[in-house]
Design an enzyme around this catalytic site. Structure first.
Site, mmCIF file in Angstrom:
data_model
loop_
_atom_site.group_PDB
_atom_site.id
_atom_site.type_symbol
_atom_site.label_atom_id
_atom_site.label_comp_id
_atom_site.label_asym_id
_atom_site.label_seq_id
_atom_site.Cartn_x
_atom_site.Cartn_y
_atom_site.Cartn_z
ATOM 1 N N TYR A 154 0.835 -1.207 0.000
ATOM 2 C CA TYR A 154 0.000 0.000 0.000
ATOM 3 C C TYR A 154 0.866 1.251 0.000
ATOM 4 O O TYR A 154 0.639 2.181 -0.785
ATOM 5 C CB TYR A 154 -0.915 -0.022 1.218
ATOM 6 C CG TYR A 154 -1.696 1.245 1.462
ATOM 7 C CD1 TYR A 154 -2.864 1.507 0.745
ATOM 8 C CD2 TYR A 154 -1.287 2.172 2.416
ATOM 9 C CE1 TYR A 154 -3.594 2.665 0.971
ATOM 10 C CE2 TYR A 154 -2.009 3.322 2.653
ATOM 11 C CZ TYR A 154 -3.163 3.569 1.926
ATOM 12 O OH TYR A 154 -3.886 4.727 2.156
ATOM 13 N N LYS A 158 1.073 4.132 -2.896
ATOM 14 C CA LYS A 158 0.812 5.550 -2.654
ATOM 15 C C LYS A 158 2.003 6.413 -3.050
ATOM 16 O O LYS A 158 1.822 7.542 -3.534
ATOM 17 C CB LYS A 158 0.436 5.780 -1.191
ATOM 18 C CG LYS A 158 -0.930 5.245 -0.825
ATOM 19 C CD LYS A 158 -2.039 5.867 -1.660
ATOM 20 C CE LYS A 158 -3.426 5.491 -1.170
ATOM 21 N NZ LYS A 158 -4.495 6.082 -2.007
#
Length: 262
Positions: A154, A158
Site C-alpha cells: 500500500y 501511494k
C-alpha cells in the site's frame, strides 16, 4: 471580495465517495455547490448529504476497464460534462510483506495505483475536449513517504500515486490540472481496525502535532480547494494533510532536558 469555494454548476466524480474519507470529500463538494457523483461497489450505509443536497450513486468496480468506461459514459449522458475527479477509493488490510502472497500484493497495487490511473485516463479523455478542461485530485497517504510496516505494498502504491500525479500534470497540461493530497491518520468507520479502541485512537492523536487525527471533512475541504479556481495555478503538487506530521521518535527517547542547548 471574500474568497470562497464556489463549484456551482460543476460536476464531480468521487471514487469510493460513500464512506470514510470519501464521504467527507463528497460532502465538501456538495457544500461548495457541485453536483457530486460517488461511485463504489455498494451504496452508502447512511445518506451522504450537505445543505439539503445529496450525492448521486453509481456502482462501479474501478479495477474493471469496461466498468470505468461505462461509469464515465453515464456521467456524461446525465450531465453533459465532467469537471473534477477525486481518486479516493483504495486501502489495504494489515499483512506482513514476508508472508503475504504475490496475488495479495498485486491486488493492493492494482486498487491503489493502477485503478486510479485507469479512471484518470477515462476522465482526462473527456476533460481535454471541454473548453474549461478539468482537474484531478488523487488521495495519497503519508504511508508513501515513510516506512509502512504491515502495509508495505500500500505504501509503495501511494508513493507511486504521487509520482503519477507529477507526471500526469505535465502530460495533460494545460487543460487538466493534477494534484494529490498526502493524508495522515483519519478517524473513520474503520479506525479501530488500525488503532484499537477509542483510547488507542486518542493515543495516536497525541503523537500528531495538532493533537488529533483528521476527520474526513478536513480532507474533503482540501480536495475542494485543489479543485477550485482558488488553486487554478496549482498543478503537479502534493499537499500535506497530516496535522504537522509525526513527532520524531528521538524526542521521546532522549534524556536531555527540554530546551537545553548543545
Amino acid at each position: 471580495m471574500a474568497l470562497e469555494i464556489d463549484l456551482a454548476d460543476r460536476v464531480v466524480l468521487v471514487t469510493g465517495g460513500v464512506r470514510g474519507v470519501g464521504a467527507g470529500v463528497s460532502r465538501a463538494f456538495l457544500a461548495a455547490g457541485a453536483t457530486v457523483i460517488a461511485c463504489a461497489r455498494r451504496p452508502a450505509d447512511v445518506p451522504i448529504e450537505a445543505d439539503g443536497r445529496a450525492i448521486e450513486f453509481l456502482s462501479c468496480d474501478i479495477r474493471d476497464a469496461d466498468a470505468v468506461r461505462a461509469l464515465i459514459d453515464t456521467v456524461i449522458e446525465r450531465h453533459g460534462r465532467l469537471d473534477h475527479l477525486v481518486n479516493n477509493a483504495g486501502g489495504a488490510p494489515f499483512a506482513l510483506a514476508a508472508t503475504a502472497s504475490k496475488n495479495f500484493h498485486a491486488k493492493i497495487v492494482e486498487l491503489n495505483l493502477l485503478a486510479p490511473l485507469l479512471v484518470s485516463q477515462a476522465a482526462n479523455s473527456v476533460m481535454q475536449r471541454q473548453p474549461d478542461g478539468g482537474s484531478i485530485v488523487n488521495i495519497s497517504s503519508v504511508s508513501g513517504h515513510r516506512p509502512s510496516p504491515g502495509t508495505a505494498a500500500y505504501g509503495a502504491a501511494k508513493a507511486g500515486i504521487d509520482s503519477l500525479t507529477s507526471s500526469l500534470a505535465v502530460e495533460w497540461a494545460p487543460k487538466v490540472r493534477v494534484n494529490s493530497l498526502v493524508v495522515g491518520p483519519v478517524v473513520t468507520e474503520l479506525s479501530e481496525l488500525h488503532y484499537g479502541d477509542q483510547d488507542g485512537i486518542d493515543a495516536v492523536g497525541e503523537t500528531i502535532p495538532l493533537g488529533r487525527l483528521a476527520g474526513p471533512d478536513d480532507v474533503g475541504r482540501c480536495a475542494a480547494f485543489l479543485a477550485s479556481p482558488l488553486a487554478s495555478y496549482v498543478s503537479g503538487a502534493s499537499l500535506l494533510v497530516h496535522g504537522g506530521g509525526e513527532r520524531p521518535a528521538f524526542l521521546a527517547a532522549s534524556t536531555a532536558a527540554a530546551g537545553q542547548q548543545s
